[in-house]
Design an enzyme around this catalytic site. Structure first.
Site, PDB file in Angstrom:
ATOM      1  N   TYR A  85       0.856  -1.198   0.000  1.00  0.00           N
ATOM      2  CA  TYR A  85       0.000   0.000   0.000  1.00  0.00           C
ATOM      3  C   TYR A  85       0.884   1.237   0.000  1.00  0.00           C
ATOM      4  CZ  TYR A  85      -3.299   3.566   1.506  1.00  0.00           C
ATOM      5  OH  TYR A  85      -4.069   4.709   1.580  1.00  0.00           O
ATOM      6  N   GLU A 106      -3.434   7.545  -4.109  1.00  0.00           N
ATOM      7  CA  GLU A 106      -3.471   6.294  -3.344  1.00  0.00           C
ATOM      8  C   GLU A 106      -3.283   5.124  -4.299  1.00  0.00           C
ATOM      9  OE1 GLU A 106      -7.170   4.692  -1.708  1.00  0.00           O
ATOM     10  OE2 GLU A 106      -6.192   4.634   0.235  1.00  0.00           O
TER      11      GLU A 106
END
Ligand code: GDP
Ligand code: MN
Length: 388
Positions: free
Chosen positions: A109, A197
């Protein structure tokens, strides 16, 4: 402003952020052609909507042949995809992105955003990619690494090395991350992003790094200097109520309760939502009519609130600072009469010419419930919405 994954990836690519090859398709036949052109043994067909969690909702599917890609596309196109980010009503899928399949070794992530508290940029990184990061933050916060970047200093190699260590990357991968992050940081600054993101950022079996997913959010206030970004806007993805509000320059956020709110000033609007909630009601919207709200604005605001079928009562909460309460009162009376407002109306006016404003409301012959304090106004609006 948000954009689609395929748009984010095109921007990634133009800045040198590594992404798999892919093409957009709006028909199953186009998806088949795209898969053929990619020529990889596996392709991935991905629903393009402004929401995450598509994988779990059936909007991301692997195909072993162009024919299978076509088949997946025919299923996904036109479906109403429901994910934890779309709300129960879901979102209609109008296009799919067909991408070269990657051989995934690890899913990580990575996000880049602004940390307002410390006035720094923040890179948020975790070894737990591919899952809901909010859950990781809740259950295993130690698995999330935050690297703050002073805007004066900018992204430095030592930041990248620290992030690479947190992501447990080896030496060659660390070098790749450095290139990846530098390109991403450049994109973030040059295009006035507010959030990037990447979930997941993948390490392939060959040891390469790729952005497998991409979410980009841009600062609306800076869009005027990026016509190329503003052109990526997809009105179909926006709340129709918010779209209408934007057209008439009103700050409006649609919510899912039953009390319509018209307030002047963002702070007062927030306090009004709180007061309604504390009294057991649920606001239907946030609406800041602005410090200089006039009669016309008030009418437009009413129209907007009444578009929402869930609205069972309206609470008008105006503080007369720049605006005069008597003018607002005239606006409320004119709008309520003209639009034949049927739901109960609770009005609180305070500040400049409040007395005069109240007299206008009382003398209007309309069914308007006056209130003096915010608490009283909220209480009355909640009762009215409940039919009491
Ligand atoms: P999201 O569910 O909306 O966040 O969509 P993502 O783009 O993140 O895709 C969801 C998941 O699909 C990823 O976490 C991967 O596990 C999987 N996935 C996506 N692309 C590929 C691929 O090229 N190969 C493989 N094996 N899995 C993929
Ligand atoms: Mn994702």
């Amino acid at each position: 402003m948000n954009v689609h994954e395929h748009q984010a990836k095109a921007l990634f690519k133009s800045f040198g952020v590594a992404v798999p090859a892919g093409a957009l398709a709006t028909t199953p036949a186009e998806a088949e052609d795209a898969a053929k052109a990619l020529g990889t043994p596996i392709t991935v067909v991905k629903a393009q909507i402004h929401a995450g969690g598509r994988g779990k909702g059936g909007g991301v599917k692997l195909a072993k042949s162009p024919a299978e890609a076509k088949q997946h596309a025919s299923q996904i196109l036109g479906m109403t995809l429901v994910t934890h980010q779309t709300g129960p009503q879901g979102k209609l899928v109008r296009s799919v992105y067909v991408e070269a399949g990657s051989e995934i070794a690890r899913e990580l992530y990575l996000a880049l955003t602004l940390d307002r508290a410390t006035e720094n940029f923040a890179v948020i990184a975790s070894t737990e990619g591919g899952m809901n990061i909010e859950e990781v933050a809740e259950h295993t916060p130690e698995k999330i690494h935050t690297e703050l970047i002073d805007p004066v200093v900018g992204l430095q190699p030592y930041h990248c090395r620290k992030i690479a260590r947190a992501l447990k990357l080896d030496a060659p991968q660390t070098k790749k991350l450095e290139d990846f992050l530098s390109a991403l940081f450049k994109l973030y600054i040059e295009k006035d992003c507010s959030l990037v993101e990447i979930n997941p950022l993948v390490v392939t079996k060959q040891g390469d790094l790729f952005a497998l997913d991409g979410k980009l959010n841009f600062d609306d206030s800076a869009l005027y200097r990026h016509p190329d970004i503003a052109a990526l806007r997809d009105p179909e993805e926006e709340d129709p109520r918010e779209r209408a509000a934007k057209e008439i320059d009103l700050a409006y956020v649609g919510l899912d309760g039953e009390i319509g709110c018209m307030v002047n000033g963002a702070g007062l609007a927030m306090a009004t939502l709180d007061a309604i909630t504390v009294n057991g009601g649920r606001p239907a919207n946030f609406l800041d009519a602005g410090g200089g709200a006039d009669k016309e604005k008030v009418k437009e605001a009413f129209k907007l609130i009444l578009r929402d079928e869930n609205v069972k009562a309206i609470l008008v909460n105006i503080f007369g600072g720049i605006v005069r309460c008597d003018l607002i009162a005239e606006g409320v009376v004119a709008a309520a009469a003209e639009l034949a407002v049927k739901v109960p109306l609770v009005v609180r006016l305070q500040g400049t010419n409040a007395e005069e404003g109240r007299r206008i409301l009382a003398g209007s012959g309309l069914n308007i419930t006056p209130a003096e304090t915010l608490a009283e106004a909220a209480e009355k609006a909640v009762a009215a919405a409940k039919g009491k």
